[in-house]
Design an enzyme around this catalytic site. Structure first.
Site, PDB file in Angstrom:
ATOM      1  N   ALA A   1       2.021  -8.271 -10.896  1.00  0.00           N
ATOM      2  CA  ALA A   1       2.026  -8.587 -10.416  1.00  0.00           C
ATOM      3  C   ALA A   1       1.314  -9.761 -10.495  1.00  0.00           C
ATOM      4  CB  ALA A   1       1.417  -7.654  -9.140  1.00  0.00           C
ATOM      5  N   CYS A   2       2.215 -11.421 -10.331  1.00  0.00           N
ATOM      6  CA  CYS A   2       1.476 -12.275 -10.586  1.00  0.00           C
ATOM      7  C   CYS A   2       1.863 -13.067  -9.246  1.00  0.00           C
ATOM      8  CB  CYS A   2       1.389 -13.003 -11.291  1.00  0.00           C
ATOM      9  SG  CYS A   2       3.110 -13.999 -11.111  1.00  0.00           S
ATOM     10  N   GLY A   3       1.064 -14.917  -8.594  1.00  0.00           N
ATOM     11  CA  GLY A   3       1.869 -15.603  -7.843  1.00  0.00           C
ATOM     12  C   GLY A   3       2.969 -14.932  -7.335  1.00  0.00           C
TER      13      GLY A   3
ATOM     14  N   GLY B   1       5.457 -14.204 -10.170  1.00  0.00           N
ATOM     15  CA  GLY B   1       6.396 -12.810 -10.583  1.00  0.00           C
ATOM     16  C   GLY B   1       6.932 -13.591 -11.251  1.00  0.00           C
TER      17      GLY B   1
ATOM     18  N   VAL C   1       3.041 -10.434  -6.100  1.00  0.00           N
ATOM     19  CA  VAL C   1       1.982  -9.471  -5.797  1.00  0.00           C
ATOM     20  C   VAL C   1       2.723  -9.276  -4.122  1.00  0.00           C
ATOM     21  CG1 VAL C   1       0.172 -10.928  -5.077  1.00  0.00           C
ATOM     22  CG2 VAL C   1      -0.160  -8.912  -5.421  1.00  0.00           C
TER      23      VAL C   1
END
Length: 102
Positions: free
Chosen positions: A6-8, A10, A38
């Site tokens: 997960a990141c800000g 994706g 996320v």
């Protein structure tokens, strides 16, 4: 191993996901991996918990790690900045193995 990245948004984890898939294929390790923003995790906790062994988050959203740990019953960890930046799949897989005990 079943890993949720997960990141800000994706997007940057999608690049990392490809590197991890290639690394595991070369190492003969079975890997199911997906990349999402996320925020999607907190909106679908039950679904992700049954489908994945752990959640690894990008360093840019590491401030949300405690929040995720509070709602997830599976292990979660932040990927170290350098490993994330260079796509060090070996070290990231080692982190996943460490937090899951697998």
């Amino acid at each position: 191993m079943r890993i949720l990245l997960a990141c800000g948004a994706g997007l940057s984890t999608s690049i990392l996901m490809k590197k991890m898939e290639k690394y595991c294929a070369n190492a003969g390790e079975e890997l199911t991996i997906n990349a999402v923003p996320v925020g999607d995790i907190t909106n679908n906790v039950d679904g992700y918990q049954k489908d994945y062994d752990c959640v690894l988050i990008g360093p840019q959203v590491s401030y949300r790690l405690d929040e995720l740990k509070g709602v997830l019953s599976i292990p979660a960890a932040a990927i170290p900045s350098l490993d994330y930046a260079v796509g060090n799949a070996d070290k990231i897989m080692a982190l996943a193995h460490k937090i899951t005990g697998k």
